[in-house]
Design an enzyme around this catalytic site. Structure first.
Site, PDB file in Angstrom:
ATOM      1  N   TYR A 162       0.856  -1.202   0.000  1.00 31.43           N
ATOM      2  CA  TYR A 162       0.000   0.000   0.000  1.00 31.43           C
ATOM      3  C   TYR A 162       0.886   1.244   0.000  1.00 31.43           C
ATOM      4  CZ  TYR A 162      -3.724  -3.231   0.822  1.00 31.43           C
ATOM      5  OH  TYR A 162      -4.597  -4.289   0.657  1.00 31.43           O
ATOM      6  N   SER A 163       0.630   2.144  -0.946  1.00 29.66           N
ATOM      7  CA  SER A 163       1.373   3.399  -0.986  1.00 29.66           C
ATOM      8  C   SER A 163       1.051   4.190   0.269  1.00 29.66           C
ATOM      9  CB  SER A 163       0.940   4.251  -2.178  1.00 29.66           C
ATOM     10  OG  SER A 163       0.992   3.512  -3.357  1.00 29.66           O
ATOM     11  N   CYS A 343       0.064   6.938 -10.941  1.00 27.64           N
ATOM     12  CA  CYS A 343      -0.181   5.976  -9.864  1.00 27.64           C
ATOM     13  C   CYS A 343      -1.661   5.616  -9.822  1.00 27.64           C
ATOM     14  CB  CYS A 343       0.270   6.562  -8.528  1.00 27.64           C
ATOM     15  SG  CYS A 343       0.312   5.321  -7.216  1.00 27.64           S
ATOM     16  N   GLU A 383       3.856   3.856 -11.002  1.00 28.18           N
ATOM     17  CA  GLU A 383       3.576   2.790 -10.030  1.00 28.18           C
ATOM     18  C   GLU A 383       2.105   2.425 -10.159  1.00 28.18           C
ATOM     19  OE1 GLU A 383       5.812   1.977  -6.374  1.00 28.18           O
ATOM     20  OE2 GLU A 383       4.069   2.919  -5.454  1.00 28.18           O
ATOM     21  N   TYR A 385      -0.919  -0.833 -10.233  1.00 30.00           N
ATOM     22  CA  TYR A 385      -1.150  -2.149  -9.629  1.00 30.00           C
ATOM     23  C   TYR A 385      -2.486  -2.723 -10.038  1.00 30.00           C
ATOM     24  CZ  TYR A 385      -2.789   1.473  -6.281  1.00 30.00           C
ATOM     25  OH  TYR A 385      -3.328   2.583  -5.699  1.00 30.00           O
TER      26      TYR A 385
HETATM   27  P1  FAD Z   1      -6.909 -10.234  -2.670  1.00 27.43           P
HETATM   28  O1  FAD Z   1      -7.399 -11.124  -1.593  1.00 27.43           O
HETATM   29  O2  FAD Z   1      -5.464 -10.257  -2.979  1.00 27.43           O
HETATM   30  O3  FAD Z   1      -7.755 -10.487  -3.984  1.00 27.43           O
HETATM   31  C1  FAD Z   1      -7.449  -9.770  -5.164  1.00 27.43           C
HETATM   32  C2  FAD Z   1      -8.719  -9.612  -5.987  1.00 27.43           C
HETATM   33  O4  FAD Z   1      -9.191 -10.874  -6.390  1.00 27.43           O
HETATM   34  C3  FAD Z   1      -9.850  -8.948  -5.215  1.00 27.43           C
HETATM   35  O5  FAD Z   1     -10.478  -7.996  -6.055  1.00 27.43           O
HETATM   36  C4  FAD Z   1     -10.804 -10.096  -4.894  1.00 27.43           C
HETATM   37  O6  FAD Z   1     -12.161  -9.665  -4.806  1.00 27.43           O
HETATM   38  C5  FAD Z   1     -10.569 -11.010  -6.061  1.00 27.43           C
HETATM   39  N1  FAD Z   1     -10.803 -12.441  -5.748  1.00 27.43           N
HETATM   40  C6  FAD Z   1     -10.606 -13.084  -4.574  1.00 27.43           C
HETATM   41  N2  FAD Z   1     -10.940 -14.393  -4.697  1.00 27.43           N
HETATM   42  C7  FAD Z   1     -11.337 -14.579  -5.967  1.00 27.43           C
HETATM   43  C8  FAD Z   1     -11.792 -15.702  -6.727  1.00 27.43           C
HETATM   44  N3  FAD Z   1     -11.885 -16.918  -6.169  1.00 27.43           N
HETATM   45  N4  FAD Z   1     -12.111 -15.511  -8.016  1.00 27.43           N
HETATM   46  C9  FAD Z   1     -11.994 -14.301  -8.589  1.00 27.43           C
HETATM   47  N5  FAD Z   1     -11.579 -13.197  -7.931  1.00 27.43           N
HETATM   48  C10 FAD Z   1     -11.253 -13.341  -6.649  1.00 27.43           C
HETATM   49  N6  FAD Z   1      -4.384  -0.657  -2.993  1.00 27.43           N
HETATM   50  C11 FAD Z   1      -5.041   0.342  -2.359  1.00 27.43           C
HETATM   51  O7  FAD Z   1      -6.243   0.209  -2.069  1.00 27.43           O
HETATM   52  N7  FAD Z   1      -4.389   1.503  -2.015  1.00 27.43           N
HETATM   53  C12 FAD Z   1      -3.075   1.720  -2.300  1.00 27.43           C
HETATM   54  O8  FAD Z   1      -2.523   2.793  -1.992  1.00 27.43           O
HETATM   55  C13 FAD Z   1      -2.361   0.671  -2.957  1.00 27.43           C
HETATM   56  N8  FAD Z   1      -1.055   0.818  -3.248  1.00 27.43           N
HETATM   57  C14 FAD Z   1      -0.393  -0.171  -3.898  1.00 27.43           C
HETATM   58  C15 FAD Z   1       0.968   0.010  -4.203  1.00 27.43           C
HETATM   59  C16 FAD Z   1       1.660  -0.968  -4.879  1.00 27.43           C
HETATM   60  C17 FAD Z   1       3.122  -0.740  -5.218  1.00 27.43           C
HETATM   61  C18 FAD Z   1       0.995  -2.175  -5.244  1.00 27.43           C
HETATM   62  C19 FAD Z   1       1.728  -3.259  -5.983  1.00 27.43           C
HETATM   63  C20 FAD Z   1      -0.327  -2.375  -4.925  1.00 27.43           C
HETATM   64  C21 FAD Z   1      -1.050  -1.378  -4.252  1.00 27.43           C
HETATM   65  N9  FAD Z   1      -2.398  -1.558  -3.903  1.00 27.43           N
HETATM   66  C22 FAD Z   1      -3.068  -0.533  -3.277  1.00 27.43           C
HETATM   67  C23 FAD Z   1      -3.129  -2.819  -4.173  1.00 27.43           C
HETATM   68  C24 FAD Z   1      -3.048  -3.738  -2.922  1.00 27.43           C
HETATM   69  O9  FAD Z   1      -1.716  -4.186  -2.761  1.00 27.43           O
HETATM   70  C25 FAD Z   1      -3.921  -4.990  -3.032  1.00 27.43           C
HETATM   71  O10 FAD Z   1      -3.627  -5.644  -4.238  1.00 27.43           O
HETATM   72  C26 FAD Z   1      -5.413  -4.720  -2.986  1.00 27.43           C
HETATM   73  O11 FAD Z   1      -5.766  -4.063  -1.779  1.00 27.43           O
HETATM   74  C27 FAD Z   1      -6.212  -6.036  -3.059  1.00 27.43           C
HETATM   75  O12 FAD Z   1      -5.734  -6.865  -2.039  1.00 27.43           O
HETATM   76  P2  FAD Z   1      -6.730  -7.820  -1.215  1.00 27.43           P
HETATM   77  O13 FAD Z   1      -5.904  -8.643  -0.283  1.00 27.43           O
HETATM   78  O14 FAD Z   1      -7.845  -7.039  -0.631  1.00 27.43           O
HETATM   79  O15 FAD Z   1      -7.341  -8.718  -2.355  1.00 27.43           O
END
Ligand code: FAD
Length: 385
Positions: A162-163, A343, A383, A385
């Site tokens: 998360y940024s 971003c 950046e 994602y």
């Molecule tokens: P996950 O559990 O990882 O799931 C990912 C997606 O898949 C979700 O949309 C979920 O609904 C879906 N999913 C889950 N299970 C299934 C399934 N069985 N079939 C289909 N789809 C499914 N995010 C922010 O909100 N704010 C930020 O500032 C931010 N900054 C970032 C900076 C960087 C450098 C990077 C790489 C990423 C950033 N992100 C940011 C994104 C963050 O890291 C996560 O990827 C995001 O919050 C989703 O993570 P999660 O664990 O909630 O979802």
């Protein structure tokens, strides 16, 4: 005269309570003292309910001009001295905490920051790291959500990045917190159109559901691509964000316009392009509007509301349409050495790149060559994602 109360044992922090009818002069005087870096103003409205605290009204800095809004009946203000030793390092901190040995931080606050008509939920989450996980503006933290990795039973969940949406001093200016701007990831079944809670995003839901006092495992800080180049304080920074992509820019802009950092006196141009769905989805809009009012020569702010505004072809207004509108100026600024940052969601880049390519070609330039040059000169920062 204002009554001044200095918090016990807190040499860096003072607070004062202004009496009713109190003028704001005391805050101004305090904010102009050499040690003051910021003033956090909490507003009490005794006329509604005795001393009921209705939230933090305003944040000022030693650089802010005072607004008439401050002529309130009763104001509680904390005058904070930024721990300036955070300016001393010459290299950014990198990976102080790794996934195998993360830091256990504490959630300080969690606030939904979008209105009722925004599609989806975005939260501003302040994490207390106690000063142990310092970072620079533009870096990210990793978060390890609790529970088992659904793909690898018996193993912990993996890190999500998360940024960081605050400056190195944090929203309280004391260097002990980091703020995240997190969008709750939900899953809608493509056939039924219904939300499927079993497939919701693990970490974003953990963060958006978190309560003050909850523990959170963090790693990092990480990332160098989005660090704010501070060698030239007259530089131009063009910042393009979709949704939570705003996070690093909120940090940059607070550093440029809210905090009074002796080593960084920004005199250049910061130009923010923010794309979101509608007015209710705007993020940190009040902060940006206040910089616009205070620093009209140094800050420009353009928004694209895809579900409310139309572009000149009658389609939805995306951030690339705003870039196209100002492309002449943007290209000139880039030729003059401006930095450009992108971003947000990955999906934003193809549309933006196509627009920039088309504009370059209309100007008789090769976008590929221009892009190579921007990358070589370290003006191009992405950046997504
Ligand atoms: P996950 O559990 O990882 O799931 C990912 C997606 O898949 C979700 O949309 C979920 O609904 C879906 N999913 C889950 N299970 C299934 C399934 N069985 N079939 C289909 N789809 C499914 N995010 C922010 O909100 N704010 C930020 O500032 C931010 N900054 C970032 C900076 C960087 C450098 C990077 C790489 C990423 C950033 N992100 C940011 C994104 C963050 O890291 C996560 O990827 C995001 O919050 C989703 O993570 P999660 O664990 O909630 O979802």
């Amino acid at each position: 005269m204002a009554q001044v109360v200095v918090a016990a044992g807190a040499a860096q922090m003072g607070s004062m309570v202004l009496p009713s009818q109190g003028s704001t002069r005391d805050i101004v005087t305090a904010s102009q003292s050499p040690n003051c870096r910021g003033v956090r103003v909490q507003v009490l409205w005794p006329q509604f309910s005795r001393n009921k605290f209705l939230g933090e009204g305003l944040e000022l800095s030693a650089r802010s001009r005072l607004s008439t809004q401050l002529r309130l009946t009763k104001i509680y203000a904390k005058v904070v001295t930024i721990p300036i030793e955070l300016e001393e390092a010459t290299e950014p901190p990198i990976n102080l905490f790794k996934p195998k040995e993360p830091y256990t931080a504490t959630i300080k606050s969690n606030q939904k920051i979008v209105g009722p008509k925004a599609p989806g939920e975005t939260c501003h989450i302040v994490i207390d790291h106690g000063g142990n996980v310092p970072y620079w503006e533009g870096q990210s933290y990793g978060v390890i959500p609790p529970g088992e990795n659904p793909k690898k039973p018996g193993m912990p969940n993996t890190v999500r990045l998360y940024s960081i949406a605050s400056t190195r001093y944090g929203d309280d200016f004391d260097g002990k917190t980091a703020s995240l701007c997190v969008r709750r990831a939900v899953y809608y079944d493509p056939e039924t159109g219904k939300e499927d809670p079993a497939k919701k995003g693990i970490c974003s839901n953990f963060l958006c559901d978190s309560k003050p006092g909850d523990k959170v495992l963090i790693t990092g800080p990480s990332g160098k691509v989005m660090l704010l180049p501070e060698d030239d304080q007259k530089a131009c920074h063009i910042m393009v964000a979709t949704g939570t992509g705003i996070a690093p820019y909120r940090g940059y802009l607070r550093r440029m316009f809210m905090e009074n950092v002796p080593t960084f006196k920004f005199e250049g141009l910061a130009w923010l392009f923010l794309g979101v769905a509608n007015t209710d989805s705007l993020l940190y809009n009040e902060e940006f509007i206040s910089y616009q009012k205070q620093y009209p020569k140094n800050f420009r702010y353009d928004i694209a509301l895809s579900r409310e505004q139309l572009n000149k072809k009658g389609g939805k207004m995306y951030v690339q349409d705003k870039i196209e509108e100002y492309s002449e100026e943007i290209f000139k600024l880039l030729d003059g050495g401006a930095h450009i940052y992108f971003c947000g969601l990955k999906g934003m880049m193809p549309g933006i790149q196509d627009t920039l390519k088309r504009v370059a070609e209309e100007r008789g330039e090769s976008w590929d060559q221009k892009l190579l040059k921007l990358k070589k000169n370290k003006q191009w920062h992405v950046e997504v994602y």
